[in-house]
Design a protein around this motif. Structure first.
Motif, PDB file in Angstrom:
ATOM      1  N   ASP A  79       0.833  -1.206   0.000  1.00 59.11           N
ATOM      2  CA  ASP A  79       0.000   0.000   0.000  1.00 59.11           C
ATOM      3  C   ASP A  79       0.867   1.255   0.000  1.00 59.11           C
ATOM      4  OD1 ASP A  79      -2.257  -1.622   0.029  1.00 59.11           O
ATOM      5  OD2 ASP A  79      -2.657  -1.321   2.173  1.00 59.11           O
ATOM      6  N   TRP A  80       1.952   1.243   0.790  1.00 58.80           N
ATOM      7  CA  TRP A  80       2.858   2.392   0.829  1.00 58.80           C
ATOM      8  C   TRP A  80       3.509   2.599  -0.541  1.00 58.80           C
ATOM      9  CZ3 TRP A  80       7.671   3.888  -0.396  1.00 58.80           C
ATOM     10  CH2 TRP A  80       8.104   5.124   0.090  1.00 58.80           C
ATOM     11  N   ILE A  81       3.963   1.519  -1.152  1.00 60.82           N
ATOM     12  CA  ILE A  81       4.607   1.624  -2.468  1.00 60.82           C
ATOM     13  C   ILE A  81       3.639   2.226  -3.486  1.00 60.82           C
ATOM     14  CG2 ILE A  81       5.549   0.295  -4.407  1.00 60.82           C
ATOM     15  CD1 ILE A  81       6.660  -1.671  -2.192  1.00 60.82           C
ATOM     16  N   GLU A  82       2.417   1.725  -3.514  1.00 62.10           N
ATOM     17  CA  GLU A  82       1.428   2.228  -4.466  1.00 62.10           C
ATOM     18  C   GLU A  82       1.122   3.712  -4.221  1.00 62.10           C
ATOM     19  OE1 GLU A  82       0.773   0.872  -7.117  1.00 62.10           O
ATOM     20  OE2 GLU A  82       0.313  -1.243  -6.941  1.00 62.10           O
ATOM     21  N   ALA A  83       1.090   4.121  -2.971  1.00 65.57           N
ATOM     22  CA  ALA A  83       0.781   5.514  -2.640  1.00 65.57           C
ATOM     23  C   ALA A  83       1.940   6.463  -2.915  1.00 65.57           C
ATOM     24  CB  ALA A  83       0.363   5.621  -1.173  1.00 65.57           C
ATOM     25  N   ASN A  84       3.167   5.944  -2.947  1.00 66.54           N
ATOM     26  CA  ASN A  84       4.352   6.809  -3.023  1.00 66.54           C
ATOM     27  C   ASN A  84       5.225   6.611  -4.256  1.00 66.54           C
ATOM     28  OD1 ASN A  84       4.457   8.371  -0.330  1.00 66.54           O
ATOM     29  ND2 ASN A  84       3.884   6.296   0.229  1.00 66.54           N
ATOM     30  N   ARG A  85       4.874   5.713  -5.104  1.00 70.36           N
ATOM     31  CA  ARG A  85       5.743   5.389  -6.245  1.00 70.36           C
ATOM     32  C   ARG A  85       6.016   6.583  -7.147  1.00 70.36           C
ATOM     33  NH1 ARG A  85       3.291   0.785  -9.618  1.00 70.36           N
ATOM     34  NH2 ARG A  85       4.894   1.461 -11.069  1.00 70.36           N
ATOM     35  N   TYR A  86       5.031   7.468  -7.336  1.00 77.02           N
ATOM     36  CA  TYR A  86       5.222   8.616  -8.221  1.00 77.02           C
ATOM     37  C   TYR A  86       5.927   9.777  -7.517  1.00 77.02           C
ATOM     38  CZ  TYR A  86       2.188   5.868 -11.166  1.00 77.02           C
ATOM     39  OH  TYR A  86       1.659   4.843 -11.902  1.00 77.02           O
ATOM     40  N   LYS A  87       6.091   9.666  -6.213  1.00 73.87           N
ATOM     41  CA  LYS A  87       6.949  10.601  -5.492  1.00 73.87           C
ATOM     42  C   LYS A  87       8.398  10.128  -5.578  1.00 73.87           C
ATOM     43  CE  LYS A  87       3.274  11.610  -2.236  1.00 73.87           C
ATOM     44  NZ  LYS A  87       2.738  11.260  -0.927  1.00 73.87           N
ATOM     45  N   ALA A  88       8.583   8.820  -5.627  1.00 76.82           N
ATOM     46  CA  ALA A  88       9.922   8.242  -5.707  1.00 76.82           C
ATOM     47  C   ALA A  88      10.539   8.448  -7.084  1.00 76.82           C
ATOM     48  CB  ALA A  88       9.874   6.752  -5.367  1.00 76.82           C
ATOM     49  N   ALA A  89       9.717   8.291  -8.120  1.00 75.19           N
ATOM     50  CA  ALA A  89      10.180   8.480  -9.502  1.00 75.19           C
ATOM     51  C   ALA A  89       9.020   9.065 -10.302  1.00 75.19           C
ATOM     52  CB  ALA A  89      10.633   7.158 -10.103  1.00 75.19           C
ATOM     53  N   GLU A  90       9.332   9.971 -11.172  1.00 71.35           N
ATOM     54  CA  GLU A  90       8.293  10.609 -11.988  1.00 71.35           C
ATOM     55  C   GLU A  90       7.509   9.572 -12.796  1.00 71.35           C
ATOM     56  OE1 GLU A  90       7.491  13.857 -12.005  1.00 71.35           O
ATOM     57  OE2 GLU A  90       9.031  14.227 -10.489  1.00 71.35           O
ATOM     58  N   LYS A  91       6.244   9.860 -12.991  1.00 68.31           N
ATOM     59  CA  LYS A  91       5.348   8.950 -13.719  1.00 68.31           C
ATOM     60  C   LYS A  91       5.848   8.686 -15.142  1.00 68.31           C
ATOM     61  CE  LYS A  91       0.450   8.145 -13.931  1.00 68.31           C
ATOM     62  NZ  LYS A  91      -0.863   8.654 -13.550  1.00 68.31           N
ATOM     63  N   ASP A  92       6.468   9.685 -15.759  1.00 68.59           N
ATOM     64  CA  ASP A  92       6.938   9.518 -17.136  1.00 68.59           C
ATOM     65  C   ASP A  92       8.293   8.814 -17.234  1.00 68.59           C
ATOM     66  OD1 ASP A  92       8.457  11.624 -16.182  1.00 68.59           O
ATOM     67  OD2 ASP A  92       8.149  12.887 -17.939  1.00 68.59           O
ATOM     68  N   GLU A  93       8.884   8.466 -16.111  1.00 66.59           N
ATOM     69  CA  GLU A  93      10.100   7.635 -16.108  1.00 66.59           C
ATOM     70  C   GLU A  93       9.650   6.182 -16.199  1.00 66.59           C
ATOM     71  OE1 GLU A  93      13.098   8.445 -16.521  1.00 66.59           O
ATOM     72  OE2 GLU A  93      13.029  10.589 -16.119  1.00 66.59           O
ATOM     73  N   THR A  94       9.182   5.800 -17.380  1.00 69.36           N
ATOM     74  CA  THR A  94       8.500   4.516 -17.534  1.00 69.36           C
ATOM     75  C   THR A  94       9.404   3.315 -17.284  1.00 69.36           C
ATOM     76  OG1 THR A  94       8.824   4.605 -19.935  1.00 69.36           O
ATOM     77  CG2 THR A  94       6.721   5.441 -19.060  1.00 69.36           C
ATOM     78  N   ALA A  95      10.669   3.421 -17.579  1.00 65.79           N
ATOM     79  CA  ALA A  95      11.572   2.288 -17.324  1.00 65.79           C
ATOM     80  C   ALA A  95      11.636   2.000 -15.823  1.00 65.79           C
ATOM     81  CB  ALA A  95      12.964   2.575 -17.877  1.00 65.79           C
ATOM     82  N   ILE A  96      11.733   3.048 -15.027  1.00 64.04           N
ATOM     83  CA  ILE A  96      11.777   2.873 -13.571  1.00 64.04           C
ATOM     84  C   ILE A  96      10.413   2.422 -13.057  1.00 64.04           C
ATOM     85  CG2 ILE A  96      12.141   4.035 -11.354  1.00 64.04           C
ATOM     86  CD1 ILE A  96      14.173   5.856 -12.900  1.00 64.04           C
TER      87      ILE A  96
END
Length: 118
Positions: A79-96
Protein backbone atom coordinates in the motif's frame (compact mmCIF):
# COMPACT_ATOMS: atom_id res chain seq x y z
CA UNK A 1 13.45 6.74 -3.94
CA UNK A 2 15.76 5.82 -1.10
CA UNK A 3 12.82 5.06 1.18
CA UNK A 4 11.18 2.84 -1.44
CA UNK A 5 14.37 0.82 -1.78
CA UNK A 6 14.66 0.66 2.02
CA UNK A 7 11.13 -0.78 2.22
CA UNK A 8 12.04 -3.46 -0.31
CA UNK A 9 15.15 -4.32 1.70
CA UNK A 10 13.05 -4.49 4.87
CA UNK A 11 10.56 -6.77 3.07
CA UNK A 12 13.43 -9.11 2.25
CA UNK A 13 14.55 -9.18 5.86
CA UNK A 14 11.08 -9.79 7.28
CA UNK A 15 10.23 -12.44 4.68
CA UNK A 16 13.50 -14.27 5.33
CA UNK A 17 12.84 -14.39 9.07
CA UNK A 18 9.27 -15.61 8.52
CA UNK A 19 10.54 -18.19 6.02
CA UNK A 20 12.75 -19.68 8.73
CA UNK A 21 10.03 -19.96 11.35
CA UNK A 22 6.96 -21.06 9.39
CA UNK A 23 5.69 -24.62 9.76
CA UNK A 24 4.01 -24.51 6.36
CA UNK A 25 6.11 -25.86 3.51
CA UNK A 26 4.13 -23.81 0.98
CA UNK A 27 4.69 -20.60 2.98
CA UNK A 28 8.35 -21.54 3.42
CA UNK A 29 8.82 -21.85 -0.34
CA UNK A 30 6.71 -18.79 -1.23
CA UNK A 31 8.65 -16.59 1.18
CA UNK A 32 11.97 -18.00 -0.08
CA UNK A 33 11.07 -17.06 -3.63
CA UNK A 34 9.88 -13.62 -2.52
CA UNK A 35 12.91 -12.63 -0.47
CA UNK A 36 15.29 -13.69 -3.23
CA UNK A 37 13.23 -11.92 -5.88
CA UNK A 38 12.52 -8.67 -4.04
CA UNK A 39 16.17 -7.88 -3.35
CA UNK A 40 16.96 -8.32 -7.07
CA UNK A 41 14.04 -6.03 -7.91
CA UNK A 42 15.27 -3.43 -5.41
CA UNK A 43 18.75 -3.57 -6.89
CA UNK A 44 17.43 -3.12 -10.43
CA UNK A 45 15.28 -0.15 -9.41
CA UNK A 46 18.13 1.52 -7.53
CA UNK A 47 20.63 1.04 -10.36
CA UNK A 48 18.19 2.28 -13.01
CA UNK A 49 17.25 5.31 -10.92
CA UNK A 50 20.88 6.17 -10.24
CA UNK A 51 21.71 5.84 -13.93
CA UNK A 52 18.72 7.96 -14.92
CA UNK A 53 19.31 10.67 -12.32
CA UNK A 54 23.11 10.58 -12.45
CA UNK A 55 23.46 10.49 -8.68
CA UNK A 56 23.82 7.91 -5.94
CA UNK A 57 20.96 7.19 -3.59
CA UNK A 58 21.01 7.45 0.16
CA UNK A 59 19.08 4.44 1.44
CA UNK A 60 17.95 4.70 5.05
CA UNK A 61 17.86 1.78 7.45
CA UNK A 62 14.29 1.01 8.42
CA UNK A 63 12.95 -0.78 11.44
CA UNK A 64 9.82 -2.87 11.14
CA UNK A 65 7.04 -1.15 13.03
CA UNK A 66 4.19 -3.14 11.47
CA UNK A 67 2.57 -5.78 13.64
CA UNK A 68 0.67 -8.91 12.78
CA UNK A 69 1.04 -11.74 10.32
CA UNK A 70 3.44 -11.50 7.39
CA UNK A 71 0.54 -11.04 4.97
CA UNK A 72 -0.57 -7.88 6.79
CA UNK A 73 2.97 -6.51 6.90
CA UNK A 74 3.57 -7.12 3.21
CA UNK A 75 0.15 -5.66 2.31
CA UNK A 76 0.99 -2.54 4.33
CA UNK A 77 4.29 -2.15 2.48
CA UNK A 78 2.55 -2.69 -0.86
CA UNK A 79 0.00 0.00 0.00
CA UNK A 80 2.86 2.39 0.83
CA UNK A 81 4.61 1.62 -2.47
CA UNK A 82 1.43 2.23 -4.47
CA UNK A 83 0.78 5.51 -2.64
CA UNK A 84 4.35 6.81 -3.02
CA UNK A 85 5.74 5.39 -6.25
CA UNK A 86 5.22 8.62 -8.22
CA UNK A 87 6.95 10.60 -5.49
CA UNK A 88 9.92 8.24 -5.71
CA UNK A 89 10.18 8.48 -9.50
CA UNK A 90 8.29 10.61 -11.99
CA UNK A 91 5.35 8.95 -13.72
CA UNK A 92 6.94 9.52 -17.14
CA UNK A 93 10.10 7.64 -16.11
CA UNK A 94 8.50 4.52 -17.53
CA UNK A 95 11.57 2.29 -17.32
CA UNK A 96 11.78 2.87 -13.57
CA UNK A 97 8.01 2.60 -13.15
CA UNK A 98 8.10 -0.74 -15.00
CA UNK A 99 10.70 -1.99 -12.53
CA UNK A 100 8.51 -0.84 -9.66
CA UNK A 101 5.63 -2.73 -11.31
CA UNK A 102 7.77 -5.87 -11.21
CA UNK A 103 8.35 -5.40 -7.47
CA UNK A 104 4.61 -4.89 -6.97
CA UNK A 105 4.02 -8.09 -8.92
CA UNK A 106 6.35 -9.93 -6.53
CA UNK A 107 4.23 -8.74 -3.61
CA UNK A 108 1.02 -9.80 -5.36
CA UNK A 109 2.43 -13.25 -6.09
CA UNK A 110 3.61 -13.95 -2.54
CA UNK A 111 0.34 -12.67 -1.09
CA UNK A 112 -1.56 -15.02 -3.40
CA UNK A 113 0.63 -17.98 -2.44
CA UNK A 114 0.40 -17.25 1.27
CA UNK A 115 -3.38 -16.91 1.14
CA UNK A 116 -4.35 -19.75 -1.18
CA UNK A 117 -1.50 -22.26 -1.14
CA UNK A 118 -0.39 -22.45 2.49
Amino acid sequence: MGELIAILFLAREIAHREHLKTRSFAAHMALNEFYNDIVERADAIAESYQGCEGKLLTIPYLKNTAKGPIERILRSQLDWIEANRYKAAEKDETAIQNLIDEAVSSYHTVLYKLKFLS
